[in-house]
Scaffold this motif. Sequence first.
Motif, mmCIF file in Angstrom:
data_model
loop_
_atom_site.group_PDB
_atom_site.id
_atom_site.type_symbol
_atom_site.label_atom_id
_atom_site.label_comp_id
_atom_site.label_asym_id
_atom_site.label_seq_id
_atom_site.Cartn_x
_atom_site.Cartn_y
_atom_site.Cartn_z
ATOM 1 N N LYS A 46 16.100 -65.595 -24.085
ATOM 2 C CA LYS A 46 15.359 -64.387 -24.479
ATOM 3 C C LYS A 46 14.636 -64.549 -25.822
ATOM 4 C CE LYS A 46 17.281 -62.011 -21.115
ATOM 5 N NZ LYS A 46 16.795 -61.133 -20.159
ATOM 6 N N SER A 48 11.833 -64.915 -28.323
ATOM 7 C CA SER A 48 10.389 -64.679 -28.359
ATOM 8 C C SER A 48 9.676 -65.857 -29.009
ATOM 9 C CB SER A 48 10.074 -63.409 -29.149
ATOM 10 O OG SER A 48 10.620 -62.280 -28.524
ATOM 11 N N TYR A 49 10.282 -66.374 -30.067
ATOM 12 C CA TYR A 49 9.727 -67.529 -30.771
ATOM 13 C C TYR A 49 10.882 -68.207 -31.498
ATOM 14 C CZ TYR A 49 7.013 -70.307 -34.091
ATOM 15 O OH TYR A 49 6.487 -71.337 -34.824
ATOM 16 N N ASP A 69 9.117 -57.783 -27.859
ATOM 17 C CA ASP A 69 7.750 -58.313 -27.904
ATOM 18 C C ASP A 69 6.680 -57.223 -27.968
ATOM 19 O OD1 ASP A 69 8.341 -61.053 -28.024
ATOM 20 O OD2 ASP A 69 8.661 -61.138 -25.860
ATOM 21 N N TYR A 73 11.250 -56.471 -33.432
ATOM 22 C CA TYR A 73 11.571 -57.887 -33.538
ATOM 23 C C TYR A 73 12.753 -58.026 -34.500
ATOM 24 C CZ TYR A 73 6.979 -58.716 -31.485
ATOM 25 O OH TYR A 73 5.898 -58.735 -30.658
#
Length: 141
Positions: A46, A48-49, A69, A73
């Motif tokens: 999961k 995002s980055y 997203d 965050y």
Amino acid sequence: MSIAAALVDEIRLVERAPGIDDYRRLRAATGLSPKSEQAARRGLAKTSYGVSLLRRDEVVGMGRIVGDDGCFYFVVDIAVIPELQGRGLGKRIMDALDAWLRANAAPSAHVSLFADGEAKRLYAKYGFAQSDHSVGMFYRV
């Protein structure tokens, strides 16, 4: 060039979260709470980055962003192995995470983190501050 400086110079940042085994190893090595293999597998999927610091092929640092997203965050898992701490590597991780957020998050997005100990000084450089109206709360299952 000193040996310490040479060690830092040979470390490269790659844009990917660490694998499950490296993730669990880094958390243990840096005093973060342990995570089961199952939890790590689900959580890492999961991301995002994420970024990893590599010395040769060994993961020696990491950082991730998780969230929906869109609106929210959360900066998590900022870790550098103890022997390399205090050499600016946490800043390299945060530089990459901050750049990604500024390029990808909506202006109305809420970005948060929990700061352990003196790490709050590093995070303050990126605009993180204690809230006067919110209190960070959590519970562990």
